[in-house]
Design a protein around this motif. Structure first.
Motif, short mmCIF file in Angstrom:
data_model
loop_
_atom_site.label_atom_id
_atom_site.label_comp_id
_atom_site.label_asym_id
_atom_site.label_seq_id
_atom_site.Cartn_x
_atom_site.Cartn_y
_atom_site.Cartn_z
N ILE A 98 0.81 -1.22 0.00
CA ILE A 98 0.00 0.00 0.00
C ILE A 98 0.84 1.27 0.00
CG2 ILE A 98 -2.27 -0.70 0.86
CD1 ILE A 98 -1.12 -0.29 3.70
N GLU A 99 2.07 1.17 0.52
CA GLU A 99 2.95 2.34 0.52
C GLU A 99 3.48 2.60 -0.89
OE1 GLU A 99 4.01 4.07 3.36
OE2 GLU A 99 2.72 2.87 4.67
N CYS A 100 3.68 3.86 -1.25
CA CYS A 100 4.24 4.15 -2.56
C CYS A 100 5.40 5.14 -2.44
CB CYS A 100 3.17 4.67 -3.52
SG CYS A 100 2.04 3.37 -4.05
N GLY A 101 6.41 4.79 -1.66
CA GLY A 101 7.53 5.70 -1.48
C GLY A 101 8.82 5.15 -2.03
N GLY A 102 8.74 4.11 -2.83
CA GLY A 102 9.94 3.54 -3.42
C GLY A 102 10.79 2.79 -2.40
N MET A 103 12.02 2.49 -2.82
CA MET A 103 12.92 1.70 -2.00
C MET A 103 13.63 2.53 -0.94
SD MET A 103 13.24 -1.53 -2.78
CE MET A 103 11.60 -1.86 -3.27
N ALA A 104 13.70 3.86 -1.16
CA ALA A 104 14.55 4.71 -0.33
C ALA A 104 14.36 4.50 1.17
CB ALA A 104 14.36 6.18 -0.71
N PRO A 105 13.11 4.54 1.67
CA PRO A 105 12.98 4.39 3.13
C PRO A 105 13.46 3.03 3.62
CG PRO A 105 10.82 4.51 2.05
CD PRO A 105 11.83 4.84 1.02
N TYR A 106 13.24 2.00 2.81
CA TYR A 106 13.63 0.65 3.25
C TYR A 106 15.14 0.47 3.18
CZ TYR A 106 8.68 0.20 2.63
OH TYR A 106 7.33 0.42 2.73
N PHE A 107 15.73 1.16 2.18
CA PHE A 107 17.18 1.15 2.08
C PHE A 107 17.77 1.72 3.36
CE2 PHE A 107 21.36 2.49 0.74
CZ PHE A 107 21.73 1.58 -0.23
N SER A 108 17.18 2.81 3.81
CA SER A 108 17.72 3.42 5.03
C SER A 108 17.38 2.56 6.25
CB SER A 108 17.23 4.87 5.17
OG SER A 108 16.14 4.94 6.03
N ASN A 109 16.22 1.88 6.25
CA ASN A 109 15.93 0.93 7.34
C ASN A 109 17.03 -0.12 7.44
OD1 ASN A 109 13.53 2.10 7.97
ND2 ASN A 109 12.26 0.63 6.85
N SER A 110 17.37 -0.69 6.28
CA SER A 110 18.36 -1.75 6.26
C SER A 110 19.70 -1.24 6.79
CB SER A 110 18.54 -2.31 4.85
OG SER A 110 17.62 -3.35 4.62
N LEU A 111 20.06 -0.02 6.36
CA LEU A 111 21.32 0.56 6.83
C LEU A 111 21.30 0.75 8.35
CD1 LEU A 111 22.54 3.43 4.49
CD2 LEU A 111 23.64 1.25 4.98
N LYS A 112 20.18 1.30 8.83
CA LYS A 112 20.08 1.62 10.26
C LYS A 112 20.14 0.36 11.13
CE LYS A 112 16.76 4.81 9.65
NZ LYS A 112 15.55 5.55 9.97
N MET A 113 19.65 -0.73 10.56
CA MET A 113 19.70 -1.96 11.34
C MET A 113 21.04 -2.65 11.16
SD MET A 113 17.78 -5.19 9.74
CE MET A 113 18.67 -5.61 8.28
N MET A 114 21.56 -2.59 9.91
CA MET A 114 22.76 -3.35 9.61
C MET A 114 23.98 -2.82 10.36
SD MET A 114 24.68 -3.76 6.02
CE MET A 114 25.55 -2.22 6.15
N ILE A 115 24.17 -1.51 10.34
CA ILE A 115 25.41 -0.96 10.89
C ILE A 115 25.58 -1.31 12.37
CG2 ILE A 115 26.67 1.18 11.39
CD1 ILE A 115 25.56 2.20 8.65
N PRO A 116 24.60 -1.00 13.22
CA PRO A 116 24.82 -1.38 14.63
C PRO A 116 24.93 -2.90 14.81
CG PRO A 116 22.79 -0.10 14.37
CD PRO A 116 23.33 -0.33 13.01
N ALA A 117 24.11 -3.66 14.09
CA ALA A 117 24.13 -5.11 14.28
C ALA A 117 25.49 -5.68 13.90
CB ALA A 117 23.03 -5.77 13.45
N VAL A 118 26.05 -5.18 12.81
CA VAL A 118 27.36 -5.68 12.37
C VAL A 118 28.42 -5.31 13.39
CG1 VAL A 118 29.19 -5.38 10.66
CG2 VAL A 118 26.83 -5.71 9.91
#
Ligand SMILES: Nc1ncnc2c1ncn2[C@@H]1O[C@H](COP(=O)(O)OP(=O)(O)OP(=O)(O)O)[C@@H](O)[C@H]1O
Ligand SMILES: [Mg+2]
Lengths: 303, 292, 370
Positions: B76-96
């Motif tokens: 239902i969301e139509c904001g492209g990949m950008a927000p999810y890309f940043s979600n992945s970054l925000k989770m990946m960096i601390p987790a790594v």
């Protein structure tokens, strides 16, 4: 002196720190491991013996979920698919990996670049791989169209939507992603083979193919074993690739235990059944991995 | 395996050509999907319908990329990949970072500060690398619910750290057992304590292992789908989940060019990591091979 | 009370007893050698002195202070390791300074100490190098420099020379000895090389299977080994052990040595009480090769040297001497002779034995009959 020695003058804080600190620092991991793996496995096992549906319930209900699971056609379809997919995926993964490793081991110009290209799919998410192959195998616009454009106008290539063939598209995409890695394992193994054995065989007049089939490849037994383990492990856990490529369809043609588990456990409110299927997955992995782990451990002990 | 002498007979020459032909065919097989993705992403929908997989775009159009990045619909969301890309970054960096640091400490303890039961614990951890995650996700979902951790990113960081530790610990432990224990003894006699020895002496000589660990964890966490789809929700989802939603949304006209652009966006970070640290990536794969 | 006291120290891992009650005591400035075969527990004992390993029971005191519960850094010790254990990421200078920094020695003083140590060990030109850029001998020096910088009450060395080639080993051995004489430090030094043990030590503890077989000065250990093990371990070539029947004649011990054709009676020193109890029984005669030699090489001032006839089996020239193997009482016996007097295999030779140096051992308990 002896009496005094037991008391205060000998005590030191840093000695205390030396014995306590390591344990303190590793404690969170111990906790995470014991709870995150072992307690959770117990928990899942418990759930599998209850009638949990949308919400977990903890009254003992015996084997009802297992009885339901074993009477469930979809589960058996998933297991059958896993057998077909796993079998082909492992067999061709090993074969292609080995052949490419042997070919690459012939003093090939540009070996480094070739190796890099073979391996890059391993850096991709299975979701990306699935997305790409879904498009390539698109019945109207993908490979079929390409073949038509090339003049093979009668060809029908609709595996991805054909229930009898869809599982093979999963095999293709899986092999595309993983075979380069198997190649890397075999290549490392080949590079570890003792030169002098090969030289000696050459002196005896053995031809190159003979040297490979009779001497080198048999000596790669341990590599076969670990590559087999890894591929089997990937196969049993396969989830993302199928989700992206076929979504388990058409129908249940590419359904796998992992998808079965996910849907019952998380989207269909069948917690107990999901837990039972998860336990069966654990047993499947254990059946494959145990012999390997056992031999590994024995080697560690001796080493 | 060095000198396998080739007698330059015609047969041998033909064999050599065949080998190169096979290798090059395989190179094409591996590259084709990447090529198809790229060329499709630059085509217009009309061109996709009229051309074929291997035809090049007549003109390069970035429309699909723009749409994929900022306006494509994932459900239902139509904001492209950008927000999810940043979600992945925000989770990946601390987790790594967390899992690498903790793994380094664990490896240090399990090799240099062994205690009663530490070998048994290592064994338990090792067995964990073989378990299919399906067997722990149901209780994990319950526990996250009980702890009332609502934020998707926090949940994913927690889960990725817990289930990444087995690998990071394994990497460091296997490296540190090759370091002579006398080094630690010498430092202890010099007066260094547990932390100083770790930060001043062991960590500086662990750079290659740190690289292996960072790259392994980065690809594992960025590429994860199972945890993402289960433990995150709505606009907190990681990019793999968003990509899957985008591709498998069945409303409206299928925009294959946008799908491909989105897929490349999702693949880009790990591809870059592979390009930069391929050597370490391969080493990690073979060392952590148990998971694959 | 001395610089180091070890009292009934035991160590076991589960059911395996590595150290079975060690008692040692040395004074300030002494050089203690722990010597023994591989796996006898030398490093274990040293690590327990250092505090790197816990002791199961017993007591260790350094400078009259019981250190059982002190951590290594509070024991005022320094240690040199077999693998040198230099910090690979630090320069030589940093390696030496590391311990000083931790102990918060002021910067200026650190520089002074480093300069002094570097001068002593002649490593001034190496200070900015990394350990990987050093040769084995240089690494060894740096490892010693790191220990010296701290000026502790006790130095511990764990086989510091065993990774060096033979020539360098002899050189460094001399240097360590000089250093000890000059600085007067107390040293505990582990080795499995009995020559190193003899040349360096003031006091030697010969260990085997987690026990101290004998503890004494090098000369005591060499001249009056307490048992067959120590007698055989110290000295090269090793002491000859010849089974004999013990007799008594005019207050002297008498044994019969048979060269294969003629039994010859040999008169040893005055018989002791302990030996008298074995008269008429089998004992083991211990003779070092240099105490069995040709008449010309024998000390002329020695009286009542005992002559023996024997047949040469093998000769092994070492340069200054030739080792001559003969058979006495059915066992191969080595004599150290002058090259000219050595003869050829098959020839008969006359050998003389110094009866005052010959030792007798009880074959059952393996103890020396004093
Ligand atoms: N952590 C341990 N657990 C069980 N046994 C051990 C342990 N550490 C050492 N040992 C055993 O203790 C014995 C003594 O070891 P130690 O290292 O002190 O020998 P060493 O005399 O120094 O020998 P080397 O000359 O080879 O250095 C050996 O048999 C060894 O196997
Ligand atoms: Mg040792």
């Amino acid at each position: 002196m002896t009496a005094a020695s037991q008391g205060a003058p000998g005590f030191s804080l840093s000695r205390f720190a030396d014995t306590i600190l390591p344990k303190l620092v590793i404690a969170p991991t111990v906790l995470a491991c014991l709870i995150g793996f072992y307690a959770f496995i117990g928990w899942t096992a418990w759930l599998s013996f209850t009638e949990s549906r949308l919400l977990p319930r903890y009254e003992w209900a015996g084997f009802v979920q297992y009885i339901e699971l074993f009477g469930n056609d979809r589960w058996w379809t998933a297991m059958q698919n896993l057998a077909v997919f796993g079998g082909l995926f492992i067999f061709f993964g090993l074969l292609i990996g080995l052949v490419m490793a042997v070919l690459l081991d012939q003093k090939i110009r540009g070996e480094g670049a070739i190796r890099t290209i073979y391996l890059y799919p391993m850096a991709l998410s299975f979701i990306v791989t699935g997305t790409a192959w879904k498009w390539i195998l698109n019945p109207g616009l993908g490979v079929e169209k390409l073949l038509h454009d090339w003049g093979f106008t009668g060809v029908v290539f609709d595996w991805i939507i054909n229930p009898d063939f869809a599982i093979y598209t999963v095999v293709i995409a899986g092999i595309w992603q993983s075979s380069g890695f198997v190649m890397a394992l075999f290549l490392a193994g080949l590079r570890g083979v003792d030169d002098s054995i090969i030289k000696a065989a050459q002196m005896d007049g053995a031809s190159l193919p003979t040297i490979y089939t009779r001497i080198i490849i048999p000596s790669l037994r341990p590599v076969f074993l670990s590559a087999f383990m890894i591929l089997a492990h990937i196969a049993v856990k396969s989830f993302d690739l199928v989700m992206a490529l076929t979504g388990g369809g058409p129908g249940f043609a590419t359904d796998l235990p992992s998808i079965f588990m996910y849907q019952h456990g998380f989207t269909r409110g069948q917690l107990g059944l999901g837990a039972a299927s998860a336990m069966m997955m654990l047993f499947t992995v254990a059946a494959v991995v145990m012999p390997f782990l056992y031999s590994e451990l024995r080697r560690e002990r001796r080493g | 395996m060095a000198e396998l002498a080739y007698h330059q007979t015609t047969g041998a020459k033909v064999a050599r050509y065949v080998i190169y032909a096979v290798l090059i065919a395989m190179v094409l097989f591996y590259l084709a999907p990447l090529f198809v993705m790229l060329s499709t992403s630059f085509k217009s929908l009309d061109e996709i319908r009229t051309g074929n997989l291997l035809s090049l775009p007549s003109s390069i159009s970035f429309d699909a990329w723009r749409a994929a990045w900022s306006s494509a619909c994932t459900g239902i969301e139509c904001g492209g990949m950008a927000p999810y890309f940043s979600n992945s970054l925000k989770m990946m960096i601390p987790a790594v970072l967390i899992s690498t640091l903790v793994g380094a400490f664990n490896g240090y303890i399990l090799s240099m500060w062994r205690f009663k039961g530490s070998d048994t614990f290592f064994l338990l951890l090792l067995i964990g690398t073989f378990l299919p995650f399906q067997v722990i996700i149901l209780p994990m979902a319950q526990v996250l619910g009980m702890l009332e951790i609502e934020d998707s990113t926090t949940r994913l960081i927690l889960v990725h750290v817990i289930y990444g530790l087995q690998f990071t610990t394994l990497f460091f432990r296997n490296y540190y057992v090759t370091v002579p224990g006398e080094l630690v003894s010498a430092a202890r006699i010099d007066g260094a304590g547990f932390f100083r020895i770790f930060f001043k002496i062991l960590l500086p000589i662990s750079i290659p292992t740190i690289m292996v660990c960072l790259i392994w964890q980065t690809t594992q966490i960025w590429n994860d789908f199972l945890f993402g789809v289960i433990f995150s929700s709505g606009d907190g989802q990681p990019i793999t989940v968003a990509l899957n939603n985008l591709v498998n949304t069945s409303t409206g006209v299928k925009q294959y060019n946008v799908d491909m652009a989105a897929a490349i966006i999702a693949a880009l970070p790990t591809l870059i990591v592979y390009a930069i640290g391929g050597k370490y990536f391969v080493r990690g794969l073979t060392a952590g091979a148990v998971k694959g | 009370m001395g610089a180091l006291s070890i009292r009934n120290v035991k160590k076991s891992y589960g059911d395996t007893h590595i150290l079975k009650g060690i008692d040692l005591e040395i004074d300030k400035g002494q050089f203690l050698i722990l010597v023994g075969p591989s796996g006898c527990g030398k490093s274990t004992l040293l690590n327990m002195i250092a505090g790197l390993d816990d002791i199961s029971s017993g007591e260790i005191a350094i400078a009259d202070r019981v250190v059982n519960k002190l951590s290594p850094k509070d024991r005022d010790i320094a240690m040199v390791f077999q693998s040198y254990a230099l910090y690979p990421n630090m320069s030589v200078k940093k390696n030496i300074a590391f311990g000083l920094e931790i102990r918060k020695v002021p910067k200026a003083e650190q520089e002074e100490i480093i300069a002094r140590v570097a001068k002593t060990l002649q490593i001034e030109h190496l200070l900015d190098r990394k350990p990987s850029q050093l040769s084995g001998g240089q690494r060894q020096r740096v490892a010693m420099g790191r220990a010296l910088a701290r000026n502790p009450t006790l130095f511990l060395f764990d086989e510091p020379l065993s990774n060096l080639d033979a020539k360098l080993r002899v050189e460094m051995r001399t240097e360590i000895k000089l250093l000890h004489q000059r600085l007067g430090t107390t040293i505990v030094y582990v080795t499995h090389d009995q020559i190193e043990a003899m040349t360096l030590g003031d006091r030697i503890a010969v260990m085997k299977d987690g026990e101290v077989k004998q503890f004494g000065s090098p000369q005591e250990i060499y001249d009056t080994p307490a048992n067959l093990y120590v007698a055989g371990f110290i000295g090269s070539p090793a002491m000859n052990f010849i089974p004999v029947q013990l007799g008594e004649e005019g207050g002297h011990a008498v044994v019969v040595l048979d060269n294969g054709s003629t039994p010859q009676s040999v008169r040893l020193g005055p018989i002791s009480e302990a030996q008298r109890a074995f008269v008429g029984k089998q004992v083991i005669l211990g003779v070092r090769p240099e105490q069995l030699t040709d008449p010309e090489s024998a000390h002329s001032d020695r009286t009542n040297l005992q002559s023996l006839q024997a047949t040469v089996a093998i000769t092994e020239p070492t340069g200054p001497d030739t080792l001559v193997t003969v058979t006495l009482n059915g066992v191969k016996t080595v004599a150290r002779c002058h090259p000219r007097a050595a003869g050829h295999p098959g020839q008969a030779v006359t050998l003389v034995l110094d009866p005052t140096k010959a030792l007798l051992f009880d074959p059952a308990s393996e103890k020396r009959l004093a």
